[in-house]
Design an enzyme around this catalytic site. Sequence first.
Site, PDB file in Angstrom:
ATOM      1  N   CYS A  42       0.836  -1.190   0.000  1.00  0.00           N
ATOM      2  CA  CYS A  42       0.000   0.000   0.000  1.00  0.00           C
ATOM      3  C   CYS A  42       0.869   1.237   0.000  1.00  0.00           C
ATOM      4  O   CYS A  42       1.804   1.336   0.801  1.00  0.00           O
ATOM      5  CB  CYS A  42      -0.918  -0.009   1.217  1.00  0.00           C
ATOM      6  N   TRP A  43       0.586   2.157  -0.889  1.00  0.00           N
ATOM      7  CA  TRP A  43       1.378   3.384  -0.963  1.00  0.00           C
ATOM      8  C   TRP A  43       0.658   4.534  -0.275  1.00  0.00           C
ATOM      9  O   TRP A  43       1.121   5.659  -0.338  1.00  0.00           O
ATOM     10  CB  TRP A  43       1.651   3.700  -2.438  1.00  0.00           C
ATOM     11  N   GLU A  44      -0.462   4.241   0.338  1.00  0.00           N
ATOM     12  CA  GLU A  44      -1.302   5.255   0.993  1.00  0.00           C
ATOM     13  C   GLU A  44      -1.616   6.402   0.045  1.00  0.00           C
ATOM     14  O   GLU A  44      -1.570   7.563   0.422  1.00  0.00           O
ATOM     15  CB  GLU A  44      -0.600   5.847   2.244  1.00  0.00           C
ATOM     16  N   CYS A  45      -1.912   6.048  -1.178  1.00  0.00           N
ATOM     17  CA  CYS A  45      -2.208   7.098  -2.148  1.00  0.00           C
ATOM     18  C   CYS A  45      -3.597   7.686  -1.913  1.00  0.00           C
ATOM     19  O   CYS A  45      -3.929   8.701  -2.499  1.00  0.00           O
ATOM     20  CB  CYS A  45      -2.079   6.585  -3.574  1.00  0.00           C
TER      21      CYS A  45
ATOM     22  N   TRP B 216       9.634   6.074  -1.605  1.00  0.00           N
ATOM     23  CA  TRP B 216       8.956   7.305  -1.972  1.00  0.00           C
ATOM     24  C   TRP B 216       8.265   7.151  -3.313  1.00  0.00           C
ATOM     25  O   TRP B 216       7.138   7.602  -3.492  1.00  0.00           O
ATOM     26  CB  TRP B 216       9.961   8.440  -2.023  1.00  0.00           C
TER      27      TRP B 216
END
Lengths: 160, 351, 274
Positions: A42-45, B216
């Site tokens: 999960c990239w917490e986008c 990132w």
Amino acid sequence: MPTFVYMTRCDGCGHCVDICPSDIMHIDPTLRRAYNIEPNMCWECYSCVKACPMDAIDVRGYADFAPLGHSVRVKRDEEKGVIAWRIKSRNGETDLNLLAPITTKPWGTAIPQLKDEAAPTQEARDSQLLFNEPKYIRMDEGDIHTLESNGLKMKAGVYY
Amino acid sequence: MAYKTIVEDNIDILVAGAGLGGTGAAFEARYWGQDKKIVIAEKANIDRSGAVAQGLYAINCYMGTRFGENNPEDHVRYARIDLMGMVREDLLFDMARHVDSTVHQFEEWGLPIMRDPKSGAYQREGRWQIMIHGESYKPIVAEAAKKSADKVFNRICVTHLLMDDAKENRVAGAVGFNVRTGNYHVFKAKTVIVGAGGASNIFRPRSVGEGAGRVWYAPWSSGSAYGLMIQAGVKMTQMENRIVLARFKDGYGPVGAYFLHLKTYTQNAYGEEYESKWFPELQKMVGKEYLDPEVSRVVEFGLDYADGRFSLSPRIYYNLVDDYIQGTPLGAMHSQPKGSDSGEAAAPWVV
Amino acid sequence: MFTVNPFAELSGVIPPIAMQIYVILMAILVAVGTILDTLHKKSAQYFFENSEKQKKMASREVSGGEKVGIAVKTVAVDVLTSAEFCNQKRRVAHLLTMYGFILFVVSTAVMIFGYADSANAAAWPFLWHLGALMVCVGGYWFWFVIRVDVAAEGNPWYRVVRADLFILALLATTTFALLWSVFGAIFFFVLFIAAATVLFGTVFWSKFAHMFFKPAAAFQKRVTKADGSMENLPEIPDLSDPAVHKRYPDIPEYLGKNPPNMGLGIKRETPNHY
């Protein structure tokens, strides 16, 4: 810092499943509600959070150092053209509300259907211009930058 | 359970990968291609895919020729310094001279680009960066691609480019699979534009704990663009470049706006401000006409200076937090400013 | 055919008292299953703790009378009109299934208790058949098309998981009930009863109990709006309000003083892009 679903709010509409760029929001086979199948990816986008019409998805910090109690929640309203954030800290001192515009024009309306634009001339095809150039480079009558126009000389090879 | 094979034929232009690059390519292809059949194959959902899925609060490379700010050759010089001389100056120049028209087009499509109230130009955070309200950056550009393409295939991961049997060294399409149904998709196309994005996690990142593997850059940038093309025999360039980024510890979030607004600098483990320490060596590598510290401009954007201190106007403060949030909400969860005028916040880094 | 009480003919073979005991037994099974489910999932504890957390974040007090009003609204809107669904197709399918099920169950009980051996049972046989038909229409529509694991996730319609236990048992019950009524064969009756027993007996393992949990959740959600806690969600203010313009100058700058409706973007399409 993965997302998680409040099962009491989820009604299994599938918007989060449809939008997740990482393909990790899926439907639980026992409950038929959404859940994050792979928190590590999960990239917490926040795409799923914004997409959920029931506001049933929330995000938490990493379990090894972020205790629960903080809250970063969002509401994205397409018709109003804004996004609203609310950040609450764990100790209750911060309760910050933010509001920002997300578009200046109704969605999809200000984009030309390029098939209907005048076809590019052969001269344009042979040139180094993209669509809407050279006008849109400087928004004036200037031409595209070239080495000659900018008084530069290309030195071949690697040097220094 | 049997998987189907689905063939899409007679494609003129196949765009493999519809992040910000691929969607732009589809739009541009429609103008030059007029009535040609343009098909997009995207492994996620085109509305929120690619590295800009969640939105951005800045455009990091805008010349500003129209405002008399930079020319493309300035960008070439900047990149050359950054990459210690190992750059394709011709490619950089070409990219830099077109980027402005793209940005102006985005603004016309509805992307809110912030303006400097005093000069009327775009609000700059630094020499190259302009501020935008870009939460819907990708959805806006995706609308352009959806309008331009004949068909958009979502959730199709392209895995291989197909080579033409009859003509040597010619790409004739691509194959992939549907990440949901498992069906095999074959695209037969006259041209393929590969917009499948960069690569994160080639090297192991420093993130630890539950965040291990977190970087990132988008975790779904799996190097498809390189993989597809290397396999087809394409000549690659500048592959020696690696980005090794200093990011906020535990938040792994973007630092650009933070650096530029708050005039921060990075310090190594010895407590040295190491960037300027290396200028003489760098100058030898790239040439004095590219790097002359004596004449480097000090840029002061977005910050008010009074009583010997910098302070943020509420507008910039809100936009800074907004930017922080777009990049990584985790940063907002952890970082409690010690009071916005303390000026003493030192953010720990991880590289 | 649709106006004849199907249980009347049956009463020759099975004594009405047996049918009545069966109905009561099913009701008990539902109650027991729901209670066990609540205990197992700790739902009651969760709702209680949630409301305590909510009270702490509340910005105003919600009186008892107000709560009653909210409860009434919850029933009238969220329950009776299935207002939670923003997709209209899902909403219609749910309304069909929900009201169909209620009609079917109520008319079954009325006919078994009130008209056990009379073929003529006023409007109830018609309602019984109508209810079963509504469940079939809504249910099969849901099964083949609307189910989110099929519509959004790309699974084939014939994939069966535990979450399907409720809908399959329900559809089996009503389908076999109709077939039994139409063809009269005891074979269909046996399947009808088997399916019904599975439906009411597996409440602990299936999604049956959502009909009790969902109204509770809807009520709690309404209370968070009333007491200002909003579940920590931000509230989007009126964008033409000058106070909003002052605090967020970028709003009037990019959207104007009276922002127009921007229409729908991502939400224009249903979530089935695969």
